[in-house]
Write an enzyme that holds these catalytic residues in place. Structure first.
Site, PDB file in Angstrom:
ATOM      1  CD1 TRP A 133      -1.572   2.560   1.232  1.00  0.00           C
ATOM      2  CD2 TRP A 133      -3.374   1.090   0.956  1.00  0.00           C
ATOM      3  NE1 TRP A 133      -2.492   3.374   1.159  1.00  0.00           N
ATOM      4  CE2 TRP A 133      -3.845   2.493   1.266  1.00  0.00           C
ATOM      5  CE3 TRP A 133      -4.089  -0.014   1.052  1.00  0.00           C
ATOM      6  CZ2 TRP A 133      -5.051   2.834   1.096  1.00  0.00           C
ATOM      7  CZ3 TRP A 133      -5.626   0.260   0.846  1.00  0.00           C
ATOM      8  CH2 TRP A 133      -5.879   1.600   0.947  1.00  0.00           C
ATOM      9  CD  GLU A 206       3.806  -0.832   3.365  1.00  0.00           C
ATOM     10  OE1 GLU A 206       3.417  -0.677   4.245  1.00  0.00           O
ATOM     11  OE2 GLU A 206       3.183  -1.514   2.244  1.00  0.00           O
ATOM     12  CD  GLN A 242       1.020   2.323   8.331  1.00  0.00           C
ATOM     13  OE1 GLN A 242       0.791   1.587   9.207  1.00  0.00           O
ATOM     14  NE2 GLN A 242      -0.148   2.337   7.487  1.00  0.00           N
TER      15      GLN A 242
HETATM   16  C1  LIG Z   1       3.214   2.517   3.624  1.00  0.00           C
HETATM   17  C2  LIG Z   1       2.152   3.663   3.300  1.00  0.00           C
HETATM   18  N1  LIG Z   1       2.516   4.330   2.252  1.00  0.00           N
HETATM   19  C3  LIG Z   1       1.810   5.132   1.910  1.00  0.00           C
HETATM   20  C4  LIG Z   1       0.449   5.813   2.370  1.00  0.00           C
HETATM   21  C5  LIG Z   1      -0.265   6.648   1.965  1.00  0.00           C
HETATM   22  O1  LIG Z   1      -0.212   7.637   2.701  1.00  0.00           O
HETATM   23  P1  LIG Z   1      -1.462   8.728   2.246  1.00  0.00           P
HETATM   24  O2  LIG Z   1      -2.585   8.377   2.604  1.00  0.00           O
HETATM   25  O3  LIG Z   1      -0.911   9.855   3.458  1.00  0.00           O
HETATM   26  O4  LIG Z   1      -1.303   9.332   1.004  1.00  0.00           O
HETATM   27  C6  LIG Z   1       0.158   4.914   3.516  1.00  0.00           C
HETATM   28  C7  LIG Z   1      -0.958   4.955   3.840  1.00  0.00           C
HETATM   29  O5  LIG Z   1      -1.778   4.356   4.722  1.00  0.00           O
HETATM   30  C8  LIG Z   1       0.993   3.687   3.866  1.00  0.00           C
HETATM   31  O6  LIG Z   1       0.432   3.004   4.815  1.00  0.00           O
END
Ligand SMILES: Cc1ncc(COP(=O)(O)O)c(C=O)c1O
Length: 430
Positions: A133, A206, A242
């Site tokens: 994500w 991530e 996160q």
């Molecule tokens: C690992 C990760 N990257 C990016 C995002 C996207 O962030 P935003 O919702 O602030 O655009 C999220 C959102 O949950 C996320 O968990």
């Protein structure tokens, strides 16, 4: 006069998970409060962001001062808070991560990172995990596989997946049954290489997949991934939306792995609940991209207010020793969750680290049959008792509770939340 929920039905677009059936009136510390005055312990730190809890006095003071003195500027103007936070983030990171761009959201930071990678390499293919994500904007959502791919037409061309190294469920096993992530990674890259048009630009991952079900990259995986990237002339982009800023028990989760990415994106935790994000890269990548006329001129790039908030978040994390706190409270949380697993047969797996942990619910520990529906029942039972938890329900996996309380949570509240979870599981499985 219409009721709140009638107005919701008539006027509010539904954009994802079902709305929590409470009208939230205010938030303070580790709690949110509904209109009836019920206190709800916030085990998701808002949307996994409020690492200092809600309404931290230092953040309140900074925002108040910032709005009054230096809120928002023409995007080509720089101010001291922006340059200060750029320097401080660079100082908190290993060489050569020295160049910083300050933005607002996680998707936006990944969008910028992907543009940098494409411009630098002159290529366009992006590899990410099949449970990833990275956000809802075009390139970020094209690299997102855990949800939301269907129904929107063609994503950005050139996005490819790697199998998420899920130690609990991966079919790649050594003869002794342990997870064979190296073969999984090799097999994943064999597929990437087969599909590639010869234009591999970057891997975006991530360190702990959160929306993908709290999947920790196995120790050694990131280093091996970095090597795969180097062999192909790809950049490694780490998305620490996160995991950054202390939550995992290190200031940055990648520190555990002794790997330095080419580009790092920070968001959620950097603003501790306010919209602040950053992209950090090397002087070399920045120079080449600048020479090629890198453009990312957004309304809120280099906003001084956002920079001041990030500076305060760093101050509080340092002053209150929150990285160490996440580590020690994380150990307590792991111990409690393992006790819960001893007592409840439906807890198939406990995973994560620091104050980012998860449990996966199954109907049978041997077959690992996902426990459909149980996660939602437990979520409701928790809410009735005053605990907000987030459940991710992904195909082929059991309901997975994500737990990410504020780093400032006190031990009593942490224990209380886990006790509520214990009681809720008991109620729903009796
Ligand atoms: C690992 C990760 N990257 C990016 C995002 C996207 O962030 P935003 O919702 O602030 O655009 C999220 C959102 O949950 C996320 O968990």
């Amino acid at each position: 006069m219409t009721s709140f929920w009638q107005d919701v039905e008539r006027h509010v677009v539904r954009y994802g998970a079902r709305f929590t059936p409470r009208i939230i009136e205010r938030a303070e510390g580790s709690y949110v409060f509904d209109e009836d005055g019920n206190a709800i312990l916030d085990f998701t730190s808002g949307q996994m962001s409020a690492v200092l809890g809600h309404g931290h006095p230092d953040v309140v003071a900074t925002v108040t001062r910032g709005i009054r003195d230096l809120d928002h500027l023409y995007s080509g103007m720089l101010s001291r808070p922006v340059v200060d936070i750029s320097r401080r983030l660079a100082e908190s990171l290993p060489d050569p991560l020295r160049k910083v761009m300050l933005l607002s959201t996680g998707a936006e930071s990944n969008e910028a990172a992907l543009k940098l990678a494409k411009l630098y390499t002159g290529r366009y293919e992006i590899v990410s995990f099949d449970r990833s994500w990275h956000g809802m904007t075009a390139a970020a959502s094209a690299a997102t596989y855990s949800a939301g791919r269907k129904g929107y037409g063609p994503p950005v061309p050139g996005n490819l997946t790697l199998p998420t190294p899920n130690a609990y469920r991966s079919p790649f096993r050594h003869t002794d049954g342990t997870h064979d992530w190296r073969t999984e990674l090799d097999a994943g890259f064999a597929l990437v290489d087969a599909q590639s048009t010869g234009s591999l630009a970057a891997c975006l991952v991530e360190p702990i997949l959160s929306s993908g079900g709290i999947i920790e990259l196995p120790l050694g995986y990131l280093a091996a991934l970095k090597q795969k990237c180097e062999e192909r002339g790809m950049l490694l982009i780490l998305d620490e939306a996160q995991t950054g800023l202390g939550r995992t028990g290190d200031l940055y989760a990648f520190e555990r792995d002794d790997v330095v990415p080419d580009i790092l994106t920070l968001s959620k935790t950097l603003g501790a609940g306010l919209p602040v994000a950053a992209v950090v890269t090397t002087p070399e990548i920045e120079q080449v991209c600048h020479d090629r006329r890198f453009l990312f001129f957004t309304t809120h790039v280099s906003d001084p207010l956002a920079a001041m908030v990030a500076g305060t978040v760093l101050d509080v994390i340092q002053r209150e020793d929150l990285v160490r706190r996440a580590q020690s409270l994380g150990q307590l949380m792991t111990a409690r969750l393992l006790e819960l697993q001893d007592r409840h047969a439906v807890i198939g797996d406990v995973r994560g680290r620091g104050l980012l942990q998860g449990i996966e619910l199954v109907t049978d520990r041997e077959t690992k049959q996902p426990a459909e529906g149980l996660g939602h029942a437990v979520t409701h039972a928790c809410l009735r008792r005053g605990l907000h938890l987030n459940i991710v329900q992904l195909p082929g996996m059991g309901g997975i509770f994500r737990m990410a309380p504020p780093l400032t949570i006190d031990e009593h509240d942490l224990e209380l939340g886990l006790k509520i979870l214990d009681e809720a599981i008991l109620e729903c499985t009796r």
